[in-house]
Scaffold this active site. Structure first.
Site, PDB file in Angstrom:
ATOM      1  N   ALA A  10       0.814  -1.226   0.000  1.00 24.30           N
ATOM      2  CA  ALA A  10       0.000   0.000   0.000  1.00 24.30           C
ATOM      3  C   ALA A  10       0.848   1.277   0.000  1.00 24.30           C
ATOM      4  O   ALA A  10       0.724   2.125  -0.902  1.00 24.30           O
ATOM      5  CB  ALA A  10      -0.944  -0.020   1.202  1.00 24.30           C
ATOM      6  N   ALA A  11       1.697   1.431   1.005  1.00 24.41           N
ATOM      7  CA  ALA A  11       2.425   2.693   1.140  1.00 24.41           C
ATOM      8  C   ALA A  11       3.467   2.849   0.024  1.00 24.41           C
ATOM      9  O   ALA A  11       3.583   3.922  -0.582  1.00 24.41           O
ATOM     10  CB  ALA A  11       3.093   2.759   2.506  1.00 24.41           C
ATOM     11  N   GLU A  32      10.894  -5.102  -3.599  1.00 25.76           N
ATOM     12  CA  GLU A  32       9.986  -5.864  -2.728  1.00 25.76           C
ATOM     13  C   GLU A  32      10.606  -7.234  -2.496  1.00 25.76           C
ATOM     14  O   GLU A  32      10.960  -7.926  -3.444  1.00 25.76           O
ATOM     15  CB  GLU A  32       8.608  -5.976  -3.401  1.00 25.76           C
ATOM     16  CG  GLU A  32       7.682  -7.019  -2.808  1.00 25.76           C
ATOM     17  CD  GLU A  32       7.427  -6.855  -1.314  1.00 25.76           C
ATOM     18  OE1 GLU A  32       7.051  -5.767  -0.879  1.00 25.76           O
ATOM     19  OE2 GLU A  32       7.619  -7.852  -0.577  1.00 25.76           O
ATOM     20  N   SER A  38       1.344  -5.205  -4.483  1.00 25.40           N
ATOM     21  CA  SER A  38       0.021  -4.598  -4.669  1.00 25.40           C
ATOM     22  C   SER A  38      -1.134  -5.557  -4.379  1.00 25.40           C
ATOM     23  O   SER A  38      -1.969  -5.813  -5.234  1.00 25.40           O
ATOM     24  CB  SER A  38      -0.095  -4.081  -6.116  1.00 25.40           C
ATOM     25  OG  SER A  38      -1.308  -3.403  -6.300  1.00 25.40           O
ATOM     26  N   CYS A  42      -6.220  -6.814   3.498  1.00 26.06           N
ATOM     27  CA  CYS A  42      -7.533  -6.612   4.137  1.00 26.06           C
ATOM     28  C   CYS A  42      -8.541  -7.657   3.667  1.00 26.06           C
ATOM     29  O   CYS A  42      -9.545  -7.907   4.341  1.00 26.06           O
ATOM     30  CB  CYS A  42      -8.062  -5.219   3.816  1.00 26.06           C
ATOM     31  SG  CYS A  42      -6.832  -3.924   4.050  1.00 26.06           S
ATOM     32  N   TYR A  61      -2.525  -4.915  -8.790  1.00 25.43           N
ATOM     33  CA  TYR A  61      -1.692  -4.656  -9.968  1.00 25.43           C
ATOM     34  C   TYR A  61      -0.465  -5.562  -9.957  1.00 25.43           C
ATOM     35  O   TYR A  61       0.009  -5.978  -8.906  1.00 25.43           O
ATOM     36  CB  TYR A  61      -1.186  -3.203  -9.981  1.00 25.43           C
ATOM     37  CG  TYR A  61      -2.276  -2.172 -10.082  1.00 25.43           C
ATOM     38  CD1 TYR A  61      -3.099  -2.098 -11.201  1.00 25.43           C
ATOM     39  CD2 TYR A  61      -2.478  -1.265  -9.044  1.00 25.43           C
ATOM     40  CE1 TYR A  61      -4.100  -1.147 -11.288  1.00 25.43           C
ATOM     41  CE2 TYR A  61      -3.481  -0.306  -9.133  1.00 25.43           C
ATOM     42  CZ  TYR A  61      -4.289  -0.249 -10.246  1.00 25.43           C
ATOM     43  OH  TYR A  61      -5.271   0.693 -10.331  1.00 25.43           O
ATOM     44  N   ASP A 269       2.757   1.190   7.578  1.00 24.57           N
ATOM     45  CA  ASP A 269       2.793   0.468   8.857  1.00 24.57           C
ATOM     46  C   ASP A 269       4.145   0.511   9.569  1.00 24.57           C
ATOM     47  O   ASP A 269       4.245   0.104  10.716  1.00 24.57           O
ATOM     48  CB  ASP A 269       2.425  -1.007   8.630  1.00 24.57           C
ATOM     49  CG  ASP A 269       0.935  -1.208   8.436  1.00 24.57           C
ATOM     50  OD1 ASP A 269       0.198  -0.206   8.340  1.00 24.57           O
ATOM     51  OD2 ASP A 269       0.507  -2.386   8.379  1.00 24.57           O
ATOM     52  N   ASN A 291      -1.928   4.248   2.630  1.00 23.93           N
ATOM     53  CA  ASN A 291      -2.080   4.832   1.292  1.00 23.93           C
ATOM     54  C   ASN A 291      -1.874   6.342   1.311  1.00 23.93           C
ATOM     55  O   ASN A 291      -1.220   6.902   0.431  1.00 23.93           O
ATOM     56  CB  ASN A 291      -3.468   4.502   0.737  1.00 23.93           C
ATOM     57  CG  ASN A 291      -3.485   3.116   0.118  1.00 23.93           C
ATOM     58  OD1 ASN A 291      -2.899   2.895  -0.932  1.00 23.93           O
ATOM     59  ND2 ASN A 291      -4.120   2.168   0.780  1.00 23.93           N
ATOM     60  N   TRP A 419     -34.710  11.278  13.455  1.00 26.98           N
ATOM     61  CA  TRP A 419     -33.630  11.646  14.378  1.00 26.98           C
ATOM     62  C   TRP A 419     -32.558  10.575  14.263  1.00 26.98           C
ATOM     63  O   TRP A 419     -32.738   9.458  14.736  1.00 26.98           O
ATOM     64  CB  TRP A 419     -34.128  11.743  15.825  1.00 26.98           C
ATOM     65  CG  TRP A 419     -34.906  12.997  16.084  1.00 26.98           C
ATOM     66  CD1 TRP A 419     -36.251  13.116  16.190  1.00 26.98           C
ATOM     67  CD2 TRP A 419     -34.366  14.307  16.237  1.00 26.98           C
ATOM     68  NE1 TRP A 419     -36.601  14.426  16.394  1.00 26.98           N
ATOM     69  CE2 TRP A 419     -35.445  15.180  16.426  1.00 26.98           C
ATOM     70  CE3 TRP A 419     -33.069  14.844  16.206  1.00 26.98           C
ATOM     71  CZ2 TRP A 419     -35.278  16.555  16.599  1.00 26.98           C
ATOM     72  CZ3 TRP A 419     -32.909  16.209  16.393  1.00 26.98           C
ATOM     73  CH2 TRP A 419     -34.007  17.052  16.585  1.00 26.98           C
TER      74      TRP A 419
HETATM   75  C1  LIG Z   1      -5.779  -9.614   7.752  1.00 26.74           C
HETATM   76  C2  LIG Z   1      -5.666  -8.136   7.592  1.00 26.74           C
HETATM   77  C3  LIG Z   1      -6.796  -7.373   7.435  1.00 26.74           C
HETATM   78  C4  LIG Z   1      -6.699  -6.004   7.318  1.00 26.74           C
HETATM   79  N1  LIG Z   1      -7.840  -5.251   7.168  1.00 26.74           N
HETATM   80  C5  LIG Z   1      -7.745  -3.900   7.070  1.00 26.74           C
HETATM   81  C6  LIG Z   1      -8.903  -3.115   6.898  1.00 26.74           C
HETATM   82  O1  LIG Z   1     -10.020  -3.640   6.806  1.00 26.74           O
HETATM   83  N2  LIG Z   1      -8.770  -1.768   6.830  1.00 26.74           N
HETATM   84  C7  LIG Z   1      -7.542  -1.145   6.902  1.00 26.74           C
HETATM   85  O2  LIG Z   1      -7.459   0.081   6.818  1.00 26.74           O
HETATM   86  N3  LIG Z   1      -6.408  -1.888   7.032  1.00 26.74           N
HETATM   87  C8  LIG Z   1      -6.487  -3.232   7.126  1.00 26.74           C
HETATM   88  N4  LIG Z   1      -5.347  -3.976   7.229  1.00 26.74           N
HETATM   89  C9  LIG Z   1      -4.037  -3.299   7.331  1.00 26.74           C
HETATM   90  C10 LIG Z   1      -3.426  -3.009   5.982  1.00 26.74           C
HETATM   91  O3  LIG Z   1      -3.385  -4.168   5.205  1.00 26.74           O
HETATM   92  C11 LIG Z   1      -2.025  -2.475   6.217  1.00 26.74           C
HETATM   93  O4  LIG Z   1      -2.126  -1.338   7.028  1.00 26.74           O
HETATM   94  C12 LIG Z   1      -1.321  -2.116   4.915  1.00 26.74           C
HETATM   95  O5  LIG Z   1      -1.116  -3.254   4.131  1.00 26.74           O
HETATM   96  C13 LIG Z   1       0.017  -1.474   5.221  1.00 26.74           C
HETATM   97  O6  LIG Z   1       0.670  -1.207   4.036  1.00 26.74           O
HETATM   98  P1  LIG Z   1       2.224  -0.985   4.013  1.00 26.74           P
HETATM   99  O7  LIG Z   1       2.582  -0.769   2.594  1.00 26.74           O
HETATM  100  O8  LIG Z   1       2.625   0.038   5.017  1.00 26.74           O
HETATM  101  O9  LIG Z   1       2.855  -2.336   4.573  1.00 26.74           O
HETATM  102  P2  LIG Z   1       2.746  -3.826   4.044  1.00 26.74           P
HETATM  103  O10 LIG Z   1       1.457  -4.083   3.391  1.00 26.74           O
HETATM  104  O11 LIG Z   1       3.139  -4.689   5.192  1.00 26.74           O
HETATM  105  O12 LIG Z   1       3.877  -3.901   2.926  1.00 26.74           O
HETATM  106  C14 LIG Z   1       5.223  -3.773   3.252  1.00 26.74           C
HETATM  107  C15 LIG Z   1       6.032  -4.538   2.215  1.00 26.74           C
HETATM  108  O13 LIG Z   1       7.397  -4.289   2.431  1.00 26.74           O
HETATM  109  C16 LIG Z   1       8.119  -5.458   2.130  1.00 26.74           C
HETATM  110  N5  LIG Z   1       9.408  -5.391   2.812  1.00 26.74           N
HETATM  111  C17 LIG Z   1       9.628  -5.354   4.156  1.00 26.74           C
HETATM  112  N6  LIG Z   1      10.957  -5.303   4.402  1.00 26.74           N
HETATM  113  C18 LIG Z   1      11.584  -5.308   3.213  1.00 26.74           C
HETATM  114  C19 LIG Z   1      12.949  -5.270   2.827  1.00 26.74           C
HETATM  115  N7  LIG Z   1      13.925  -5.239   3.727  1.00 26.74           N
HETATM  116  N8  LIG Z   1      13.231  -5.285   1.520  1.00 26.74           N
HETATM  117  C20 LIG Z   1      12.242  -5.329   0.580  1.00 26.74           C
HETATM  118  N9  LIG Z   1      10.933  -5.377   0.896  1.00 26.74           N
HETATM  119  C21 LIG Z   1      10.611  -5.361   2.190  1.00 26.74           C
HETATM  120  C22 LIG Z   1       7.228  -6.568   2.678  1.00 26.74           C
HETATM  121  O14 LIG Z   1       7.520  -7.807   2.063  1.00 26.74           O
HETATM  122  C23 LIG Z   1       5.849  -6.058   2.319  1.00 26.74           C
HETATM  123  O15 LIG Z   1       5.404  -6.593   1.100  1.00 26.74           O
HETATM  124  C24 LIG Z   1      -5.420  -5.377   7.332  1.00 26.74           C
HETATM  125  C25 LIG Z   1      -4.262  -6.153   7.471  1.00 26.74           C
HETATM  126  C26 LIG Z   1      -4.380  -7.515   7.602  1.00 26.74           C
HETATM  127  C27 LIG Z   1      -3.125  -8.328   7.758  1.00 26.74           C
END
Ligand SMILES: Cc1cc2nc3c(=O)[nH]c(=O)nc-3n(C[C@H](O)[C@H](O)[C@H](O)COP(=O)(O)OP(=O)(O)OC[C@H]3O[C@@H](n4cnc5c(N)ncnc54)[C@H](O)[C@@H]3O)c2cc1C
Length: 433
Positions: A10-11, A32, A38, A42, A61, A269, A291, A419
């Site tokens: 996401a981020a 990655e 991508s 959730c 994607y 995160d 995001n 209401w």
């Molecule tokens: C079961 C579940 C349900 C969820 N439901 C919701 C919801 O309903 N609503 C909501 O708002 N949020 C929800 N979330 C949370 C949401 O999915 C996360 O907040 C979001 O994915 C965070 O995105 P991110 O890009 O910060 O981190 P991540 O999605 O964790 O992505 C980080 C990426 O970095 C990669 N990475 C880490 N270290 C390295 C490295 N050293 N070198 C290369 N790559 C690396 C990892 O492999 C990973 O793919 C849920 C999460 C889970 C697990």
């Protein structure tokens, strides 16, 4: 000029896509470590439940899409082992070095084992990546377990419990704290406990787990265990490079998402943000925030000056038929933050009775001295999402109760009563101020 992004969910991908919009000439590379980018974590609970049939449905994607449509290089299987900021390069696990001019760290978080012994056993699962989801679903389909223990009653734990119960397993949720969803809120905990009970899920609060045995956790017998005891930010890689962590343990960023190292941004995160009600740093890892943070980090890494002010801590989770939603602070949390909170909880129909209006409970919390709205919860089968979003918007606008009570909310029998429950709760609370 090259922008390097670590993390392809996401981020990281929001950052890359936004940077591309801001600067068409920038070279953008996403690294990655996993095989897939991508995807919607959730959606994993719904894959476990079976509503999502194929795991591919959760992938939004592909790297090929990013190359073709956005001119962004996405390299999977590329784990960054170290960041050498003085040389503006990262070292991959395979030994390769990759130069950057600007860096976005979007490494996410990982499930925390919380010192529990026995987490490496084959019947213990986490729910974080697509592989985690596939592993658990394969086990459910092939081994047909009958009893599950879920460790943790945060939203991932509750979603896992809901999914496993829908598949027919007997489910026990063990939560180390006295409340659910990480919110010090007795009323919300009672509502969720009742809902779980109604659907045959046992919730044990104050149940600290120290070990997982092959056939039980604490006194609860089980064939499978889902570990959902909280998340730890993946902040170590950044810390080793001199990026400062905040008091939450996640990466500290300013409102431009820049870390203490110039040209190094962090989002999602792995990073902390500002809680707009308390005005203090907070760690609330959610996809919606990831995001937004990523978008701002990407824009600024490409030379823009954008801000992400922070969050009010809004979330919603489906627990069987109900939406359980919260935002801002509970009364107990507000007291700890130095406010003088007063709260009111009401239950009222979410729609006109002749349109099948079901009960919705609303709690609002305000500061006695100023009347400022501090938080709220909504629980019910109808309209919990829309109502919590109204409270969240009011928190962003720093509304007081009198302003909130005057809100012009929509009414029509199929959608809401004349209401709205939010306004009834506000009226009730004003009487207590
Ligand atoms: C079961 C579940 C349900 C969820 N439901 C919701 C919801 O309903 N609503 C909501 O708002 N949020 C929800 N979330 C949370 C949401 O999915 C996360 O907040 C979001 O994915 C965070 O995105 P991110 O890009 O910060 O981190 P991540 O999605 O964790 O992505 C980080 C990426 O970095 C990669 N990475 C880490 N270290 C390295 C490295 N050293 N070198 C290369 N790559 C690396 C990892 O492999 C990973 O793919 C849920 C999460 C889970 C697990």
């Amino acid at each position: 000029m090259r922008l390097l992004v670590i993390g392809g969910v996401a981020a990281g991908l929001s950052a890359a896509a936004r940077a591309r919009r801001k600067d068409p000439s920038l070279e953008i590379v996403v690294l990655e470590k996993g095989a897939v980018v991508s995807y919607s974590a959730c959606g994993l609970p719904y894959f476990i439940e079976g509503r999502v049939r194929q795991v591919d449905e959760l992938v939004v994607y592909t790297p090929e899409y990013f190359r073709r449509e956005r001119n962004i290089t996405v390299r999977t299987g590329s784990r960054v082992a170290a960041i050498a900021h003085a040389r503006r390069e990262v070292a991959l696990e395979c030994g390769e070095r990759v130069h950057y001019d600007r860096l976005v760290i979007a490494t996410g978080a990982r499930p925390c084992a919380d010192g529990i012994v026995g987490v490496e056993q084959p019947h213990v699962f986490t729910l974080q990546t697509l592989e985690d989801g596939e592993r658990l679903r394969r086990c459910l389909e092939e081994k047909r377990p009958r009893r599950a223990v879920v460790i943790g009653a945060g939203y991932i734990g509750l979603e896992a419990a809901d999914a496993l119960r829908r598949r027919g397993l007997a489910v026990t949720v063990l939560e180390r704290g006295p409340w659910v969803l990480g919110r010090d809120d007795a009323g919300l905990t009672k509502t969720v406990t009742r809902l779980l009970e109604l659907h045959g899920v046992e919730l044990r609060l104050n149940a600290r787990v120290s070990a997982i045995e092959p056939d039980r956790v604490a006194e609860a017998r089980c064939d499978v265990v889902v570990l959902a005891a909280g998340l730890r930010p993946n902040a170590e890689l950044a810390a080793e490079a001199g990026v400062q962590a905040g008091r939450t343990g996640a990466i500290q960023v300013d409102d431009r998402m820049e870390t203490n190292l110039r040209g190094v941004f962090a989002a999602g995160d792995c990073a902390e943000t500002c809680h707009l009600v308390t005005g203090r740093p907070a760690y609330i890892p959610l996809g919606t925030t990831a995001n937004k943070m990523g978008r701002v980090a990407g824009a600024n890494a490409a030379g823009a000056r954008e801000r992400f002010a922070g969050v009010v801590g809004t979330s919603i989770v489906r627990v069987f038929d109900a939406g359980i939603a919260s935002t801002g602070l509970s009364a107990a949390e507000a007291r700890r933050e130095g406010f003088d909170p007063v709260s009111a909880r009401i239950e009222s129909a979410a729609r006109a009775g002749y349109f099948g209006g079901r009960p919705t409970s609303v709690e609002l919390v305000a500061d006695r001295g100023t009347g400022r709205l501090l938080g709220g919860t909504v629980a019910g089968e109808q309209g919990a999402d829309g109502r919590i979003n109204v409270i969240a918007a009011a928190l962003h606008a720093r509304m007081n109760l009198e302003q909130f009570e005057q809100l012009d909310l929509a009414y029509s029998p199929p959608f809401a009563p004349v209401w709205d429950p939010l306004l009834i709760a506000a009226q009730q609370l004003i009487r207590l101020l």
